[in-house]
Scaffold this active site. Structure first.
Site, mmCIF file in Angstrom:
data_model
loop_
_atom_site.group_PDB
_atom_site.id
_atom_site.type_symbol
_atom_site.label_atom_id
_atom_site.label_comp_id
_atom_site.label_asym_id
_atom_site.label_seq_id
_atom_site.Cartn_x
_atom_site.Cartn_y
_atom_site.Cartn_z
ATOM 1 C CB THR A 101 16.756 46.327 36.805
ATOM 2 O OG1 THR A 101 16.738 45.008 36.249
ATOM 3 C CG2 THR A 101 17.905 46.425 37.806
ATOM 4 C CE LYS A 176 19.033 42.166 36.072
ATOM 5 N NZ LYS A 176 17.839 42.687 35.386
ATOM 6 C CE LYS A 244 17.621 51.075 34.820
ATOM 7 N NZ LYS A 244 16.909 49.830 35.228
#
Length: 353
Positions: A101, A176, A244
């Site tokens: 990701t 995502k 993150k």
């Protein structure tokens, strides 16, 4: 890519998610070469027949298909775009598929650089967590179209149950991040619900059962809330990685001139959790922020770290690299635990694998 034989595969990044994914590829009979920053995390794959390579470039040089599953966008940039990176090390016609990701812009940059050199790269982040990786039932979100991915589809199917083709470079990453923004809101929602139930003398397990059968239910509540109640904080997905991901979403939102209040709140709480010692815990550890200090301390958290000078300067990962400011992407310190929505969320996040 030759159709007369099974392609040779390289896999870079054999951590919580990467190791079981690579294991499915190996079990399907593919010739597999692996590399990981911490070699011991690949030992199980090597014992099963995978080849070990000392560097990502060595792993990929003879491969027809290269997968990467890394921690942070800066890892991806280093592994792909440096002088000894994958774009230079791989052969013509190779497929390079990033399962991390990461940043949608970085995915687009890698795609364009690969096409110039007659190679094929696309972003393909996954969802389903460690359980999905182990079971081989991950959902893949490919930043490409079905035709482009067709030559590698048999490999993708070894570790997935569903593949979505989003039609263009970077769109897999954006999709995502949408998933992560929604997930973060669900995590905060069930943490709030547990806190309210506990303080109102309501049986928490019964409450969760009720909510899971109503409109307030979610996959996160169903699968992770019971772990929170049981005090099981083992990571299926690391809190620092969700921090993150939320930071990446905030960065992209700011680039497009929009605000994401729910994501801002989630970032604040996950940033706080990471600061006080929970970055390597599972995301379900968010409920510890609602507990008494003694309960949090028993689980391994230390609230005093919020005032520590080392936190203001930034966390360090296992290799001593600064992760804290990069975890939120804004380039500013958040030792006070405050939201960073007034700051610039641009920039890469630091490596961790």
């Amino acid at each position: 890519m030759s159709v007369s034989r099974k392609p040779k595969v390289a896999f870079i990044g054999t951590g919580i998610m990467g190791a079981p994914i690579a294991g499915h590829i190996l079990d399907a009979g593919y010739d597999l070469t692996v590399h990981n920053r911490t070699k011991s995390k690949a030992d199980g794959l090597v014992a099963k027949g995978a080849h070990w390579a000392d560097t990502p470039a060595d792993a990929a040089k003879d491969a027809d298909v290269v997968f990467t599953m890394l921690g942070y966008p800066s890892d991806v940039e280093d592994v792909y775009l440096t002088t000894n990176g994958l774009l230079r090390a791989t052969k013509k016609g190779a497929y390079l598929i990033d399962l991390t990701t990461s940043s949608s812009q970085l995915a687009h940059d890698i795609y364009e650089a690969a096409e110039i050199d007659d190679k094929h790269a696309f972003d393909c982040p996954v969802t389903g967590g460690e359980d999905g990786a182990i079971a081989g039932t991950l959902t893949l979100i490919a930043g490409t179209d079905e035709k482009t991915a067709a030559p590698v589809l048999p490999i993708l199917q070894t570790f997935s149950s569903k593949i979505y083709y989003m039609g263009g470079a970077g769109k897999g990453q954006t999709t995502k991040l949408c998933n992560q923004v929604s997930l973060a809101a669900c995590m905060i929602g069930y943490a709030d619900a547990i806190a309210l139930a506990e303080q109102s003398d309501v049986d928490v397990s019964q409450m969760l059962d009720v909510v899971s059968h109503g409109m307030g239910g979610s996959v996160a509540l169903e699968r992770l809330a019971p772990k929170s109640v049981a005090g099981d904080y083992k990571p299926g997905f690391l809190s620092e990685h969700l921090r993150k991901d939320i930071g990446l979403a905030l960065s992209q939102a700011e680039d497009r001139g929009i605000t994401l209040p729910g994501a801002e709140t989630a970032f604040t709480l996950y940033d706080m959790l990471c600061q006080i010692g929970g970055k390597r815990m599972g995301t379900q550890a968010i409920t510890l922020l609602y507990q008494e200090e003694a309960t949090a301390a028993a689980a391994g958290l230390d609230w005093s770290l919020l005032d520590a000078e080392s936190i203001v300067k930034g966390d360090e990962d296992d290799d001593g690299k600064s992760n804290h400011k990069d975890g939120c992407e804004c380039g500013h310190d958040h030792g006070n635990g405050e939201c960073c929505h007034h700051h610039d969320h641009k920039g890469d996040v630091a490596s961790n694998n």
